[in-house]
Write an enzyme that holds these catalytic residues in place. Structure first.
Site, short mmCIF file in Angstrom:
data_model
loop_
_atom_site.label_atom_id
_atom_site.label_comp_id
_atom_site.label_asym_id
_atom_site.label_seq_id
_atom_site.Cartn_x
_atom_site.Cartn_y
_atom_site.Cartn_z
N ILE A 11 0.84 -1.21 0.00
CA ILE A 11 0.00 0.00 0.00
C ILE A 11 0.87 1.26 0.00
CG2 ILE A 11 -1.84 1.23 1.21
CD1 ILE A 11 -2.70 -1.55 2.34
N LEU A 32 12.76 -2.75 4.72
CA LEU A 32 12.78 -3.78 3.67
C LEU A 32 12.57 -5.19 4.22
CD1 LEU A 32 15.64 -2.43 1.34
CD2 LEU A 32 13.16 -2.13 1.09
N GLY A 35 8.84 -5.11 2.79
CA GLY A 35 8.86 -4.27 1.59
C GLY A 35 9.91 -4.79 0.62
N ALA A 78 4.38 1.65 7.81
CA ALA A 78 5.28 0.56 8.22
C ALA A 78 4.68 -0.26 9.36
CB ALA A 78 6.63 1.14 8.66
N SER A 81 1.56 -7.10 9.19
CA SER A 81 0.11 -7.07 9.01
C SER A 81 -0.55 -8.43 8.79
CB SER A 81 -0.22 -6.15 7.82
OG SER A 81 0.37 -6.66 6.66
N TYR A 145 -2.49 -8.46 15.94
CA TYR A 145 -2.34 -7.45 14.87
C TYR A 145 -3.35 -6.31 15.09
CZ TYR A 145 -3.15 -5.15 10.43
OH TYR A 145 -3.35 -4.19 9.48
N HIS A 193 -3.07 -13.25 0.80
CA HIS A 193 -4.30 -12.56 0.41
C HIS A 193 -5.04 -13.24 -0.74
CE1 HIS A 193 -2.32 -9.12 2.58
NE2 HIS A 193 -3.45 -9.35 3.23
N LEU A 194 -6.33 -12.97 -0.76
CA LEU A 194 -7.22 -13.71 -1.64
C LEU A 194 -6.89 -13.56 -3.14
CD1 LEU A 194 -9.79 -15.40 -2.05
CD2 LEU A 194 -11.11 -13.28 -1.95
N ILE A 211 -10.10 -22.44 -0.94
CA ILE A 211 -11.16 -21.63 -0.33
C ILE A 211 -11.23 -22.00 1.16
CG2 ILE A 211 -13.64 -21.14 -0.22
CD1 ILE A 211 -13.90 -21.59 -3.12
N1 UDP Z 1 -9.18 -16.53 1.47
C1 UDP Z 1 -9.29 -17.79 0.87
N2 UDP Z 1 -8.16 -18.34 0.30
C2 UDP Z 1 -6.95 -17.70 0.30
C3 UDP Z 1 -6.85 -16.44 0.90
C4 UDP Z 1 -7.99 -15.89 1.48
O1 UDP Z 1 -10.36 -18.40 0.85
O2 UDP Z 1 -5.97 -18.24 -0.22
C5 UDP Z 1 -10.38 -15.92 2.07
C6 UDP Z 1 -10.23 -15.61 3.55
O3 UDP Z 1 -10.63 -16.72 4.34
C7 UDP Z 1 -11.14 -14.41 3.71
C8 UDP Z 1 -11.05 -13.70 2.36
O4 UDP Z 1 -10.56 -14.66 1.45
O5 UDP Z 1 -12.47 -14.82 3.88
C9 UDP Z 1 -10.09 -12.52 2.37
O6 UDP Z 1 -8.87 -12.93 2.93
P1 UDP Z 1 -7.55 -12.03 2.86
O7 UDP Z 1 -6.44 -12.84 3.50
O8 UDP Z 1 -7.34 -11.55 1.47
O9 UDP Z 1 -7.89 -10.76 3.74
P2 UDP Z 1 -8.38 -10.63 5.27
O10 UDP Z 1 -9.90 -10.62 5.21
O11 UDP Z 1 -7.85 -11.78 6.05
O12 UDP Z 1 -7.83 -9.31 5.69
#
Ligand code: UDP
Length: 330
Positions: A11, A32, A35, A78, A81, A145, A193-194, A211
């Protein structure tokens, strides 16, 4: 000059890009650890700015920034997360996020800098009591966190009262997407992240997208999140800085779109946008994942005149373009 801590992160780097494109003077301070120096190099090709490698937990390193540069305000990204990691190693989070910020604030006060925009998080609310979540929702974070970010929000309140240090705290929902020209994007290692994880399965053979949970109390059983585009999110930081520069008082805002999407919906959009069949499997629920997190964003619309402008599909497209660019230019 604007000090951006964590400007080599996902970000932070998009914020640096927006600031330098506006012709503003920027100094990036980043250790870093999460980062990436490649992002700094790519940004510097667009326009040069000051970059100092340093660590907030070392007071002299951050204090020297204020001694060496004419810093007028700070945007503070910084931080560590990752929710799950914070439950396994809370000390890492409290030392880096809380102690590091205490040092930053100390250096600001010693050098008479009194304006800061701070990355907070929807994780400070904890398990939602109602949806959409507004800023009056109780803050009861359920992981270190979220707790580390709430501690900083509370410290900032005390510092305003005692030292007149003004802060804007932006409580992010799920930040997604990349630079519209694909010059920079999300680069986490490991990636949790998703959207980046779904896209990884497009490029990496034998990597199934997992999922996490299909029995939530939602329309299709998968979690609902509020996905906000990173460039829209960055605009809110610029508006927040203007607000402080014009004498605005300490404030805090949700940064989300008010639109909830399920994991399955995001997955379907990724298949549609990439035109690829993505292999997928079902895993158990991830610890600490609430069923639904959606923001009420009326406060920031009203006070900062901010509004989100990019759709989830646009965010996925930019993330995909970045992923393609990155993989062919590693
Ligand atoms: N998620 C998932 N598979 C992944 C990563 C995330 O199903 O490989 C789901 C996670 O359980 C949540 C949503 O996607 O419901 C968003 O997750 P992310 O880690 O992107 O962000 P968060 O909501 O944890 O900040």
């Amino acid at each position: 000059m604007i000090l951006v801590t964590g400007g080599a992160g996902y970000i932070g780097s998009h914020c640096v890009l927006a600031l330098i494109e506006k012709g503003l003077n920027v100094c990036v301070f980043d250790n870093l650890s999460t980062g990436n120096i490649r992002i700094i190099k790519d940004l510097k090709k667009i326009k040069d700015f000051e970059f100092v490698e340093g660590d907030l937990t070392k007071f002299e390193e951050i204090n020297n920034i204020f001694k060496n540069y004419n810093i007028e305000s700070v945007i503070h990204f910084a931080a560590f997360s990752q929710v799950q990691e914070s439950t396994i190693d809370p000390q890492k989070y409290y030392i880096n996020n809380v102690y590091g910020t205490l040092n930053l604030l100390k250096a600001m006060l010693e050098n008479n800098v009194k304006k800061i925009v701070f990355s907070s998080t929807a994780a400070t609310y904890g398990e939602p009591l109602y949806i959409p979540i507004d800023e009056n929702h109780p803050q009861n974070p359920i992981n270190p966190y979220g707790k580390s970010k709430l501690m900083i929000e509370n410290i900032m309140d005390d510092y305003e009262k005692a030292y007149n240090l003004k802060s804007v705290r932006l409580r992010y929902f799920n930040v997604v997407g990349a630079d519209k020209k694909a010059r920079i994007g999300e680069l986490h290692n490991p990636e949790t992240h998703l959207i980046p994880n779904i896209l990884k399965s497009v490029f990496e053979k034998n990597k199934e997208f997992k999922i996490f949970g299909i029995n939530y109390d939602t329309k299709d059983g998968t979690c609902v999140r509020d996905y906000i585009n990173v460039e829209d999110l960055v605009q809110a930081h610029i508006l927040a800085l203007d607000y402080l520069n014009k004498g605005g008082n300490t404030n805090y805002f949700n940064l989300g779109t008010t639109i909830g999407n399920t994991v399955k919906e995001v997955f379907d959009s990724c298949e549609k946008i990439t035109g690829k069949k993505i292999s997928v499997c079902i895993e158990g629920k991830r610890a600490g994942d609430p069923a639904t997190l959606v923001a009420d964003n009326s406060k920031i619309r009203k006070v900062l005149n901010w509004e989100p402008s990019r759709t989830l599909d646009e965010s996925i497209k930019t993330a995909y373009e970045w992923e393609k660019y990155y993989r062919s230019n590693k």
